[in-house]
Design a protein around this motif. Sequence first.
Motif, PDB file in Angstrom:
ATOM      1  N   PRO A 243       0.299  -1.453   5.909  1.00 21.30           N
ATOM      2  CA  PRO A 243       0.340  -2.892   5.641  1.00 21.30           C
ATOM      3  C   PRO A 243      -0.874  -3.447   4.907  1.00 21.30           C
ATOM      4  CG  PRO A 243       1.234  -2.451   7.803  1.00 21.30           C
ATOM      5  CD  PRO A 243       0.686  -1.144   7.302  1.00 21.30           C
ATOM      6  N   ALA A 244      -2.077  -3.040   5.293  1.00 26.31           N
ATOM      7  CA  ALA A 244      -3.269  -3.603   4.644  1.00 26.31           C
ATOM      8  C   ALA A 244      -3.304  -3.264   3.162  1.00 26.31           C
ATOM      9  CB  ALA A 244      -4.531  -3.087   5.333  1.00 26.31           C
ATOM     10  N   GLN A 245      -2.968  -2.029   2.839  1.00 24.62           N
ATOM     11  CA  GLN A 245      -2.942  -1.622   1.429  1.00 24.62           C
ATOM     12  C   GLN A 245      -1.780  -2.279   0.691  1.00 24.62           C
ATOM     13  OE1 GLN A 245      -3.652   0.493   3.906  1.00 24.62           O
ATOM     14  NE2 GLN A 245      -5.742   1.073   3.358  1.00 24.62           N
ATOM     15  N   ALA A 246      -0.661  -2.446   1.375  1.00 25.53           N
ATOM     16  CA  ALA A 246       0.484  -3.112   0.758  1.00 25.53           C
ATOM     17  C   ALA A 246       0.149  -4.554   0.399  1.00 25.53           C
ATOM     18  CB  ALA A 246       1.687  -3.065   1.700  1.00 25.53           C
ATOM     19  N   LEU A 247      -0.567  -5.227   1.286  1.00 29.77           N
ATOM     20  CA  LEU A 247      -0.958  -6.614   1.026  1.00 29.77           C
ATOM     21  C   LEU A 247      -1.884  -6.692  -0.184  1.00 29.77           C
ATOM     22  CD1 LEU A 247      -1.001  -9.589   1.898  1.00 29.77           C
ATOM     23  CD2 LEU A 247      -2.974  -9.035   3.339  1.00 29.77           C
ATOM     24  N   LEU A 248      -2.866  -5.811  -0.242  1.00 30.64           N
ATOM     25  CA  LEU A 248      -3.791  -5.815  -1.377  1.00 30.64           C
ATOM     26  C   LEU A 248      -3.052  -5.486  -2.670  1.00 30.64           C
ATOM     27  CD1 LEU A 248      -6.770  -6.263  -2.001  1.00 30.64           C
ATOM     28  CD2 LEU A 248      -7.149  -3.817  -1.682  1.00 30.64           C
ATOM     29  N   GLY A 249      -2.082  -4.564  -2.589  1.00 33.50           N
ATOM     30  CA  GLY A 249      -1.295  -4.224  -3.770  1.00 33.50           C
ATOM     31  C   GLY A 249      -0.497  -5.410  -4.284  1.00 33.50           C
ATOM     32  N   SER A 250       0.047  -6.195  -3.363  1.00 35.62           N
ATOM     33  CA  SER A 250       0.823  -7.371  -3.790  1.00 35.62           C
ATOM     34  C   SER A 250      -0.079  -8.399  -4.465  1.00 35.62           C
ATOM     35  CB  SER A 250       1.549  -7.998  -2.592  1.00 35.62           C
ATOM     36  OG  SER A 250       0.649  -8.645  -1.706  1.00 35.62           O
ATOM     37  N   LEU A 251      -1.289  -8.559  -3.957  1.00 33.18           N
ATOM     38  CA  LEU A 251      -2.238  -9.486  -4.562  1.00 33.18           C
ATOM     39  C   LEU A 251      -2.670  -9.005  -5.947  1.00 33.18           C
ATOM     40  CD1 LEU A 251      -4.385 -10.279  -1.408  1.00 33.18           C
ATOM     41  CD2 LEU A 251      -3.119 -11.976  -2.762  1.00 33.18           C
TER      42      LEU A 251
ATOM     43  N   ILE B 145       7.119  -1.166   3.874  1.00 30.15           N
ATOM     44  CA  ILE B 145       7.270  -0.493   5.166  1.00 30.15           C
ATOM     45  C   ILE B 145       8.253   0.664   5.050  1.00 30.15           C
ATOM     46  CG2 ILE B 145       8.057  -0.784   7.542  1.00 30.15           C
ATOM     47  CD1 ILE B 145       5.273  -2.011   6.857  1.00 30.15           C
ATOM     48  N   SER B 146       9.338   0.470   4.307  1.00 28.94           N
ATOM     49  CA  SER B 146      10.320   1.538   4.134  1.00 28.94           C
ATOM     50  C   SER B 146       9.719   2.745   3.425  1.00 28.94           C
ATOM     51  CB  SER B 146      11.529   1.022   3.351  1.00 28.94           C
ATOM     52  OG  SER B 146      12.206   0.000   4.052  1.00 28.94           O
ATOM     53  N   LEU B 147       8.770   2.489   2.511  1.00 27.01           N
ATOM     54  CA  LEU B 147       8.134   3.569   1.756  1.00 27.01           C
ATOM     55  C   LEU B 147       6.854   4.060   2.415  1.00 27.01           C
ATOM     56  CD1 LEU B 147       8.719   2.126  -1.821  1.00 27.01           C
ATOM     57  CD2 LEU B 147       9.842   4.122  -0.807  1.00 27.01           C
TER      58      LEU B 147
ATOM     59  N   PHE C  79      10.839 -13.072  -2.650  1.00 28.81           N
ATOM     60  CA  PHE C  79      10.155 -11.841  -3.018  1.00 28.81           C
ATOM     61  C   PHE C  79       9.262 -11.276  -1.912  1.00 28.81           C
ATOM     62  CE2 PHE C  79       6.737  -9.424  -5.112  1.00 28.81           C
ATOM     63  CZ  PHE C  79       7.512  -8.411  -5.680  1.00 28.81           C
ATOM     64  N   PRO C  80       8.456 -12.084  -1.191  1.00 31.14           N
ATOM     65  CA  PRO C  80       7.608 -11.497  -0.147  1.00 31.14           C
ATOM     66  C   PRO C  80       8.402 -10.720   0.909  1.00 31.14           C
ATOM     67  CG  PRO C  80       6.862 -13.702  -0.637  1.00 31.14           C
ATOM     68  CD  PRO C  80       8.171 -13.526  -1.349  1.00 31.14           C
ATOM     69  N   THR C  81       9.597 -11.193   1.234  1.00 34.44           N
ATOM     70  CA  THR C  81      10.419 -10.498   2.226  1.00 34.44           C
ATOM     71  C   THR C  81      10.869  -9.148   1.700  1.00 34.44           C
ATOM     72  OG1 THR C  81      11.196 -12.614   3.100  1.00 34.44           O
ATOM     73  CG2 THR C  81      12.495 -10.666   3.644  1.00 34.44           C
ATOM     74  N   ALA C  82      11.367  -9.134   0.472  1.00 37.40           N
ATOM     75  CA  ALA C  82      11.816  -7.876  -0.122  1.00 37.40           C
ATOM     76  C   ALA C  82      10.645  -6.912  -0.299  1.00 37.40           C
ATOM     77  CB  ALA C  82      12.493  -8.144  -1.458  1.00 37.40           C
ATOM     78  N   TYR C  83       9.486  -7.449  -0.706  1.00 37.29           N
ATOM     79  CA  TYR C  83       8.311  -6.590  -0.897  1.00 37.29           C
ATOM     80  C   TYR C  83       7.866  -5.971   0.417  1.00 37.29           C
ATOM     81  CZ  TYR C  83       3.613  -5.067  -2.105  1.00 37.29           C
ATOM     82  OH  TYR C  83       2.480  -4.304  -2.286  1.00 37.29           O
ATOM     83  N   ALA C  84       7.826  -6.762   1.476  1.00 34.21           N
ATOM     84  CA  ALA C  84       7.407  -6.242   2.780  1.00 34.21           C
ATOM     85  C   ALA C  84       8.369  -5.166   3.256  1.00 34.21           C
ATOM     86  CB  ALA C  84       7.346  -7.376   3.801  1.00 34.21           C
ATOM     87  N   CYS C  85       9.655  -5.392   3.056  1.00 38.53           N
ATOM     88  CA  CYS C  85      10.648  -4.390   3.427  1.00 38.53           C
ATOM     89  C   CYS C  85      10.427  -3.107   2.642  1.00 38.53           C
ATOM     90  CB  CYS C  85      12.053  -4.933   3.169  1.00 38.53           C
ATOM     91  SG  CYS C  85      13.372  -3.770   3.584  1.00 38.53           S
ATOM     92  N   ALA C  86      10.172  -3.232   1.350  1.00 37.25           N
ATOM     93  CA  ALA C  86       9.950  -2.061   0.503  1.00 37.25           C
ATOM     94  C   ALA C  86       8.723  -1.275   0.955  1.00 37.25           C
ATOM     95  CB  ALA C  86       9.789  -2.491  -0.946  1.00 37.25           C
TER      96      ALA C  86
ATOM     97  N   ARG D 264       2.560 -11.204   7.668  1.00 35.68           N
ATOM     98  CA  ARG D 264       3.409 -11.345   8.859  1.00 35.68           C
ATOM     99  C   ARG D 264       4.748 -10.634   8.675  1.00 35.68           C
ATOM    100  NH1 ARG D 264      -0.372 -14.947   8.863  1.00 35.68           N
ATOM    101  NH2 ARG D 264      -0.927 -16.166  10.705  1.00 35.68           N
ATOM    102  N   LEU D 265       5.287 -10.687   7.474  1.00 33.31           N
ATOM    103  CA  LEU D 265       6.547  -9.995   7.193  1.00 33.31           C
ATOM    104  C   LEU D 265       6.361  -8.479   7.250  1.00 33.31           C
ATOM    105  CD1 LEU D 265       7.795 -12.332   4.362  1.00 33.31           C
ATOM    106  CD2 LEU D 265       9.088 -11.803   6.439  1.00 33.31           C
ATOM    107  N   LEU D 266       5.233  -7.990   6.794  1.00 36.66           N
ATOM    108  CA  LEU D 266       4.934  -6.557   6.904  1.00 36.66           C
ATOM    109  C   LEU D 266       4.919  -6.123   8.368  1.00 36.66           C
ATOM    110  CD1 LEU D 266       2.124  -6.382   4.201  1.00 36.66           C
ATOM    111  CD2 LEU D 266       4.217  -5.007   4.145  1.00 36.66           C
ATOM    112  N   GLN D 267       4.279  -6.931   9.205  1.00 37.67           N
ATOM    113  CA  GLN D 267       4.232  -6.613  10.629  1.00 37.67           C
ATOM    114  C   GLN D 267       5.627  -6.666  11.239  1.00 37.67           C
ATOM    115  OE1 GLN D 267       1.172  -5.729  11.825  1.00 37.67           O
ATOM    116  NE2 GLN D 267       0.401  -6.164   9.780  1.00 37.67           N
ATOM    117  N   ALA D 268       6.413  -7.661  10.844  1.00 36.65           N
ATOM    118  CA  ALA D 268       7.757  -7.822  11.409  1.00 36.65           C
ATOM    119  C   ALA D 268       8.663  -6.665  11.031  1.00 36.65           C
ATOM    120  CB  ALA D 268       8.353  -9.146  10.939  1.00 36.65           C
ATOM    121  N   PHE D 269       8.618  -6.236   9.772  1.00 42.94           N
ATOM    122  CA  PHE D 269       9.437  -5.087   9.360  1.00 42.94           C
ATOM    123  C   PHE D 269       8.968  -3.800  10.024  1.00 42.94           C
ATOM    124  CE2 PHE D 269      11.128  -7.626   5.777  1.00 42.94           C
ATOM    125  CZ  PHE D 269      12.471  -7.267   5.868  1.00 42.94           C
ATOM    126  N   ALA D 270       7.661  -3.669  10.217  1.00 39.17           N
ATOM    127  CA  ALA D 270       7.133  -2.472  10.878  1.00 39.17           C
ATOM    128  C   ALA D 270       7.666  -2.354  12.302  1.00 39.17           C
ATOM    129  CB  ALA D 270       5.607  -2.503  10.880  1.00 39.17           C
TER     130      ALA D 270
END
Length: 226
Positions: free
Chosen positions: A146-154, A140-142, A131-138, A65-71
């Motif tokens: 989102p789907a790959q970012a989520l899998l990377g965090s896991l 999207i900024s980079l 951390f999830p907020t900072a990670y989502a911001c990172a 959800r944070l990834l979507q919000a930052f996007a």
Amino acid sequence: MQAHALLHLLQLASPSLPVGAYSYSQGLEAAIEQGHVTNAAQAKDWIAAYALEVVAPFEAALTWRLLQAFACADAEAVSSWNTLFIAARDTAEFRAETIQMGYSLARLLLDLQVVDVDAARILQSLSEIPFPTAYACAAISLQVPPAQALLGSLYAWAENQVLVCVKSVPLGQVAGQRLLLALGPVLEQAAQLAQQLDDASLSNWAPGLSLLSMQHEVQYSRLYRS
């Protein structure tokens, strides 16, 4: 996925990212101390259950959800999910962990100047950044999808859990790599679950884990901060 996005994701998921993840076990050290995890099979069962029953239905779902919000540069949504995640940290160690790692990653992003103006403004409007907020911001900024970012965090989370087992059970390096390979399908399932849950289904109900975390606070000998 573009090559630059893949490289950025590898950097975000790397254990060398200077956010201090290596210093936390998220309750696993207490589980090892109490004899719940004593071999590779038990380590796999523990991490898999943790991923599917705790991380996926809450932390990963909020990260999504944070990834979507930052996007969408939706400051209100970021603030709402950010507040909920902090409120759901039910022990002092779990709360301190996510705030310290989030602060470190947010500072790193600002120092590297990779955050756009809107995202920087959202981050700076938050009194505390887990951390999830900072990670989502990172991510999207980079420009990491989102789907790959989520899998990377896991994957980064699971790798850290495996490293705790390698050091503390202890398991050998080969056993650790075998464990990571075996967890691949579990992480895919966790990512899918996190994306499919509706808001009413979010839950991090895990009283046994919370008790382990509280017991870890007074554990006599500790390598990890959680």
